[in-house]
Design a protein around this motif. Structure first.
Motif: not given
Ligand SMILES: Nc1ncnc2c1ncn2[C@@H]1O[C@H](COP(=O)(O)OP(=O)(O)O)[C@@H](O)[C@H]1O
Ligand SMILES: [Mg+2]
Length: 296
Positions: A44, A46-48, A235-237, A257
């Motif tokens: 979802v 989290k790492t981002t 945070v926008k898609f 972002l």
């Molecule tokens: N705002 C966003 N818009 C588009 N893609 C996103 C967005 N935030 C995250 N992603 C994508 O979603 C995927 C999962 O994100 P990640 O941060 O790894 O999630 P988690 O840590 O919750 O598993 C990644 O491929 C990332 O690039």
């Protein structure tokens, strides 16, 4: 350890814990804030969010330690384009010092996890306790400690979220994400009496969608858990190819972002200084009579 003992131990590790009056003499207050980035569901953002928040906090002059708590499926180093390493295992087995195990980029220090390390897999240890011990020993060197939590509601993940001073719940506008986040909030409330969490809605397509997600979760949390969700923003898609998105995480240049996370950090900081106005909290009335899955 019994449930009561575990709960007491966990809370006694928190930075805001005050021992009884007689024992208070040796207590040293710390200003370090620990934030768990959690969600229940995987994928979802989290790492981002952890990386973007860490960068924004560093840009505003803070010193930040980011710990990848997904200790054997680590993603933080990958996303930053760094070589994978087994430093988490080296620290656990005391082969290296804490400082040697960090990746340092100015005031951003990263303790990444391993990636399928079989010795770590074999080792029986409680990663929540280990991480809390690391924070107890080194936390006061930092302004903020961010915990990039694993998906799921495993005991150790919930313990880390309960231990943190703040929890940023990252939710996506789909029912399964909302339901999983609600489940995490519910366990935190029922097991640890944690009633306050922050909310970030990631991958949002429109303002209407954002408000619907916020209302749905806030209604349910306030009605059935008597809890509070402090909304930090959307945070926008980003409709960009994945590799381009990941390059944006690594780069220093400001893309949109960065702007969303900059607003989130400002809102959180304003809240700490009393400027925060949680408009959504007072405007929405609970609309459901009994506990139901949050709906969109
Ligand atoms: N705002 C966003 N818009 C588009 N893609 C996103 C967005 N935030 C995250 N992603 C994508 O979603 C995927 C999962 O994100 P990640 O941060 O790894 O999630 P988690 O840590 O919750 O598993 C990644 O491929 C990332 O690039
Ligand atoms: Mg992750």
């Amino acid at each position: 350890m019994s449930k009561g003992e575990l709960s007491h131990w966990l809370m006694s590790q928190r930075s805001d814990f005050r021992p009884s009056r007689e024992l208070d003499l040796g207590f040293i207050a710390t200003n370090t804030k620990t934030i768990a980035i959690a969600s229940g569901k995987g994928g979802v953002g989290k790492t981002t969010a952890s990386l973007m928040l860490a960068k924004q906090l560093v840009n505003s002059g803070k010193k930040v330690l980011l710990i990848d708590c997904d200790y054997n499926l680590s993603n933080t180093a990958v996303k930053l384009g760094l070589p994978l390493n087994d430093n988490f295992y080296s620290l656990l087995s005391m082969e290296k010092s804490f400082s040697e195990c960090l990746h340092k980029d100015g005031n951003l220090h990263l303790l990444s996890g391993c990636n399928g390390n079989s010795d770590l897999f074999d080792k029986s240890f409680e990663h929540d306790r280990f991480i809390i011990d690391v924070i107890s020993e080194h936390g006061n060197e930092y302004d903020f400690i961010l915990l990039d939590c694993p998906a799921g509601i495993g005991k150790e993940t919930v313990n880390l979220a309960a231990y943190a001073d703040h929890r940023f719940m990252i939710v996506n506008p789909d029912r399964s994400s909302i339901t999983d986040t609600y489940a995490l909030i519910k366990i935190l409330k029922q097991k640890y009496s944690v009633s306050e969490n922050h909310l970030v809605v990631n991958r949002v397509s429109s303002q209407t969608q954002y408000l619907r997600v916020v209302k749905s979760l806030m209604d349910t949390v306030s009605t059935f858990l008597e809890g509070q969700l402090r909304v930090l923003g959307p945070v926008k898609f980003m409709n960009t190819p994945v590799d381009e998105f990941d390059r944006g995480l690594r780069g220093a240049e400001k893309n949109s972002l960065h702007k969303y996370f900059s607003k989130i950090v400002h809102k959180f900081t304003d809240e700490s200084t009393g400027l925060f106005e949680n408009v959504l909290n007072s405007d929405f009335k609970p609309s459901v009579e009994q506990e139901v899955q949050p709906t969109l």
